[in-house]
Design an enzyme around this catalytic site. Structure first.
Site, PDB file in Angstrom:
ATOM      1  N   CYS A   4       3.328   1.501   2.969  1.00  0.00           N
ATOM      2  CA  CYS A   4       4.488   0.609   2.859  1.00  0.00           C
ATOM      3  C   CYS A   4       5.483   1.177   1.848  1.00  0.00           C
ATOM      4  CB  CYS A   4       4.059  -0.777   2.397  1.00  0.00           C
ATOM      5  SG  CYS A   4       2.795  -1.524   3.412  1.00  0.00           S
TER       6      CYS A   4
ATOM      7  N   CYS B  74       0.850  -1.194   0.000  1.00  0.00           N
ATOM      8  CA  CYS B  74       0.000   0.000   0.000  1.00  0.00           C
ATOM      9  C   CYS B  74       0.891   1.251   0.000  1.00  0.00           C
ATOM     10  CB  CYS B  74      -0.911   0.015   1.229  1.00  0.00           C
ATOM     11  SG  CYS B  74      -0.014   0.341   2.752  1.00  0.00           S
TER      12      CYS B  74
END
Ligand code: SF4
Lengths: 135, 76
Positions: free
Chosen positions: B13, B10
């Site tokens: 991250c 995502c």
């Protein structure tokens, strides 16, 4: 499964001891997990001091321990890393160590009574209560 | 040193990966950076909250994106 940056992370640990009540603690924890009460992770990883388990416990909003008996190994394993869990000790719910077979009805009943406690509070020793819930 | 970013990929991250790369570049240290997205590999570390930053097998931070300076301290 891991959560991505989400709040409200609630983790549950079973003592999973060799006694009948330890086995019941394990079954109760799994059933509570399946009911969506909390995400289950490994007490052994915490006790082994593995960084991912330790940091997960420290980073969770609430940690819940399910111990078979008053020795409370799961609770103490978390306390050793500075985490105060919401603690459930199954013998305080009336089951007797060495005399309680891990039967479905017993597991379901304990599970329901734990859910009746409502929201677990960090650091609290949870005792049987009277609020309603299902498992 | 081996640095691993644990997370499904995502935006958060990815941000942690970008900051980690920037920290490594600015510090001039020799590091291999891997982005681990496999859920079994992530839970194998016991990590229940992502993103996480792992240095040589040790989880340094999880569930948040540290600042660039914090990352530099964590990996130094
Ligand atoms: S809490 Fe009791 S049943 Fe569980 S591991 Fe410890 S001694 Fe065994």
């Amino acid at each position: 499964m891991s959560d991505c940056c989400s709040g409200g992370v609630r983790l549950i640990y079973a003592c999973s001891g060799s006694a009948d009540v330890g086995q019941i603690a394990d079954l109760v924890s799994r059933k509570l997990r399946d009911a969506g009460y909390a995400r289950m992770t490994c007490l052994a990883g915490v006790a082994a001091g593995l960084s991912g388990f330790v940091e997960s416990a420290r980073g969770a909003d609430v940690n819940i321990t399910i111990d078979g008996c008053g020795t409370a190994c799961a609770k103490k394993a978390l306390e050793r890393i500075g985490v105060m869990p919401a603690s459930f000790v199954l013998t305080e719910f009336g089951i007797v160590k060495g005399k309680t077979p891990p039967m479905d009805e017993i597991v379901s009943s304990l599970c329901e009574r734990i859910l009746q406690q409502g929201e677990p509070s960090p650091g609290a020793v949870q005792r049987p209560g009277s609020r309603s819930g299902t498992c | 040193m081996l640095l691993e970013i644990l997370g499904s990929g995502c935006a958060k991250c990815q941000k942690l990966e970008d900051l980690t790369r920037q920290a490594v570049n600015e510090m001039g240290v020799d590091a291999q950076i891997n982005h681990v997205k496999d859920i079994n590999a992530i839970t194998g570390y016991g990590v229940m909250i992502t993103p996480a930053l792992v240095k040589d097998g040790v989880v340094k931070v999880m569930g948040k994106i540290p600042s660039l300076d914090e990352i530099k301290k964590l990996i130094s």
